[in-house]
Write a protein that holds these residues in place. Sequence first.
Motif, PDB file in Angstrom:
ATOM      1  N   LYS A  65      -1.358  -2.613   5.286  1.00 48.48           N
ATOM      2  CA  LYS A  65      -2.237  -1.825   4.401  1.00 48.48           C
ATOM      3  C   LYS A  65      -1.834  -0.362   4.449  1.00 48.48           C
ATOM      4  CE  LYS A  65      -6.158  -2.726   6.251  1.00 48.48           C
ATOM      5  NZ  LYS A  65      -7.559  -2.808   6.645  1.00 48.48           N
ATOM      6  N   ASN A  66      -1.556   0.092   5.663  1.00 50.75           N
ATOM      7  CA  ASN A  66      -1.211   1.504   5.822  1.00 50.75           C
ATOM      8  C   ASN A  66       0.117   1.842   5.145  1.00 50.75           C
ATOM      9  OD1 ASN A  66      -2.229   3.983   7.020  1.00 50.75           O
ATOM     10  ND2 ASN A  66      -0.326   3.939   8.236  1.00 50.75           N
ATOM     11  N   ASP A  67       1.075   0.921   5.223  1.00 55.40           N
ATOM     12  CA  ASP A  67       2.345   1.130   4.517  1.00 55.40           C
ATOM     13  C   ASP A  67       2.098   1.283   3.020  1.00 55.40           C
ATOM     14  OD1 ASP A  67       4.037   0.930   6.768  1.00 55.40           O
ATOM     15  OD2 ASP A  67       4.070  -1.261   6.648  1.00 55.40           O
ATOM     16  N   LEU A  68       1.265   0.395   2.483  1.00 62.05           N
ATOM     17  CA  LEU A  68       1.004   0.426   1.039  1.00 62.05           C
ATOM     18  C   LEU A  68       0.302   1.723   0.647  1.00 62.05           C
ATOM     19  CD1 LEU A  68      -0.225  -3.271   0.624  1.00 62.05           C
ATOM     20  CD2 LEU A  68       2.040  -2.346   0.043  1.00 62.05           C
ATOM     21  N   TYR A  69      -0.658   2.098   1.470  1.00 63.60           N
ATOM     22  CA  TYR A  69      -1.385   3.349   1.199  1.00 63.60           C
ATOM     23  C   TYR A  69      -0.433   4.547   1.223  1.00 63.60           C
ATOM     24  CZ  TYR A  69      -3.988   7.525   2.487  1.00 63.60           C
ATOM     25  OH  TYR A  69      -4.445   8.813   2.586  1.00 63.60           O
ATOM     26  N   TYR A  70       0.398   4.594   2.247  1.00 55.24           N
ATOM     27  CA  TYR A  70       1.374   5.684   2.350  1.00 55.24           C
ATOM     28  C   TYR A  70       2.306   5.713   1.147  1.00 55.24           C
ATOM     29  CZ  TYR A  70       0.989   8.398   6.600  1.00 55.24           C
ATOM     30  OH  TYR A  70       0.604   9.316   7.531  1.00 55.24           O
TER      31      TYR A  70
END
Length: 814
Positions: free
Chosen positions: A32-37
């Motif tokens: 999720k964090n990768d996608l958000y970044y």
Amino acid sequence: MPSDLDDVERFTEEFLKRLQFGQGVALPRATKNDLYYALARTVRQQLMARWLETVQRQMQAKAKVVVYLSAEYLLGRQLDNALLASGLTDTAEAAIDGLGLDMQTIRDTEVEPGLGNGGLGRLAACFIDSLATLRIPAIGYGIRYEYGIFRQTFEDGHQVEQPDSWLTLGSPWEFPHPEMGVKVPFAGHTEKYLGEDGRERTRWVNDWEVIGVPYNYMVPGYRTGNVNTLRLWSARATQAFDLHVFNNGDYLQAVRSQAFAENISKVLYPEDSTPQGKELRLQQQYFFVACSLRDFLTNVMGPGFDPRKLPERVIFQLNDTHPVIAIPELMRILVDEKDIPWDEALDICRQCFAYTCHTLLPEALEVWPVELLGRLLPRHLEIIFRINDDFLAELREAYPDDELRVRSMSIIQEHPERAVRMAYLATVVGAKVNGVAELHSQLLRDKVLSDFSAYWPDKFTNVTNGITPRRFIGLANPALTELITDTIGDGWLRDLGRLVELEPHADDPAFLDAFAAIKVGNRKRLAGLLERRDGIVLPQDAMYDVMVKRLHEYKRQTLKLLHIVTLYQRLQENPDLDIVPRVFLFGAKAAPGYWIAKQTIALINAVGRVIDNDPIVAGRLKVAFPANYNVTLAETLIPAADLSEQISLAGKEASGTGNMKLALNGALTIGTLDGANVEILQAVGEENFFLFGLTEPQVHAIYESGYQPREYFQNNPELRKALGAIASGAFSDGNREAFAPIVDSLLHEDRFLALADYQSYIEAQDRVDLAYRDTRAWNRSAVLNVARSGFFSSDRSIQDYLDRIWNASPVDAS
Ligand code: F55
């Protein structure tokens, strides 16, 4: 605004590139964090060229710059705002959708930067949004706290504070510039010496120092192509700290010293009204102010800039007294470093600073003990003393026979200890002083700063607060935004006055139905969120009655509670009583050291639990208090509200801004004649507002005549019963001690006249109950609230600052 990324394919491609080359993962393995970044970086990239171009253009124009100095910025989430500003929301959604991903999950990954306490910090965030949208050359300066406002949890109904580690997963929005570090000296002593010209001069020989590292954040204007800068400072230890290691061989001590230096930007103080005279807090204030002034003078104005030209090139707006130490700091730079004579330097400062006051409570006015200031900032204390000496001499000429008045206006307070009154310093040197709503500004002139306004009548002015419509309707209420655009066309989000064009539709049944359906949808959205987030189940068929703000006695959450208990008791007495079902929604953090405020939170939760478990109520009353009210929760909660509680004691709430957010989203206000409520009432009309309570002059008269809360208690059966139930342990399993302090404080002191306003409040609530039954009329009023809220845009506030205080103008794209 034309955009390079406004087709879905290009956007998708760019997003995947960011994922691959920025995060180093391929789609199937992305967290999720990768996608958000990756998404954040895609948008960020889009704004970047405009950012550099804006800064370039503003530098070239040599226009006057608005420098907003604020210890707090309560920004809220950045991703959606950046998408909205750049017009990429739909494209991004389509791209994310097309990849089989869920946009909401990505949104919810972002932890909001909570670098503020409440109204004051959120106001700063709204103002930088409006400055960018209006294309004003402006910079916001502040502190990059590693820990923002605490995360609130409840244990057994009691508030427990958890650290807010918003940076754990990093932030894709910040641009650190460690190479641009600024040295900030502290402590030591001052020395006199003879300059080359034979004049006596002063230098400050400091004891220790820290480095301020700037972190830049983009502040995108709404579809203007303009992107301004917010620059927040983070404290680092200097080489000198590290050298300790070699000099003393005491490694642990060196590490401790480093930790000490970096403490300065570690945590936001969570008090929103009673500043604790803490040394670290003064360090924070001087730290960010010193970094900001140095950065502005050298980097923004550029090398070779003549400081005598400052008044043409800058206005430093002081957001409350927290940055007021900037005044002696600029004096020190001009006199000690730039060799400008004292009187000329003071004359420059008198044109460069303006001060906004955000309170009327005497205990909220910051004072710094002379002892502490002298120890931490010896040169600044000397400068403050000299400013005061000059000022008192001037006053003695104006009032030769009134030494009492002269002393009462001194920047230095003598009792209970010698201390510097920061509000007085700001008033004496500031070119302008403003309050944040008409009533507040009037009371500042007539009460808090009356001697000063008599002496300098033209110095005082008003700028009524505002809120950014981009976040508080554009992002928060997409359905209503769409209905409005369908009805009056585009463009109103940056010209909010155009909402008046909705007025004729307040009588159009189809429009009213659409409006009502949106409220229903927003209530459902809130219910869904609270169920997931807190396990709270909300009935849908009810009036949503909302009180969201910091917990404070003057705001009178307890008065709201007395109403709830009264309704509950009416039902107990008469189970068949016909009342409009209500959900009471609270959101409130209490300062960790504010004991009675924390007790009040426990009482709200206790009352909620009892009501929830009583079958008599049968779904007709519900108290919901989701923990950790913040900007993100506000964005879902406010659009679901039917009734807005603005019930502070008249003369205590400087303005309020939640009142504006709720009205703009179609909630009707029940409120006192306090702060900006007065102006909201004027704007929406008294038929569309539930007014109650004492007026400020009546409050004053009651105080003067010796207020006896007990008399109100004894003479009012319903009040006696409600308060009696709390006292007798009805909400604490029979434990009479549990809430005794709240009851006693109401019965014996009641500083904020909750008992005096009780009857009037109950009657107003009975009118609310009646009015809500007429759905059509209620919705009509709600629509008129929306249509007439245009005045409360922060764009209008900023225009008022420009006209009344700043005298600056936009720099347009070439
Ligand atoms: C924060 C730190 C200290 Cl030391 C003192 C006060 C605060 C603070 O957060 N104050 C604050 O939020 N004041 C509010 O400012 C709003 C914006 O002007 C007003 O609307 C509101 O009435 C006022 O209480």
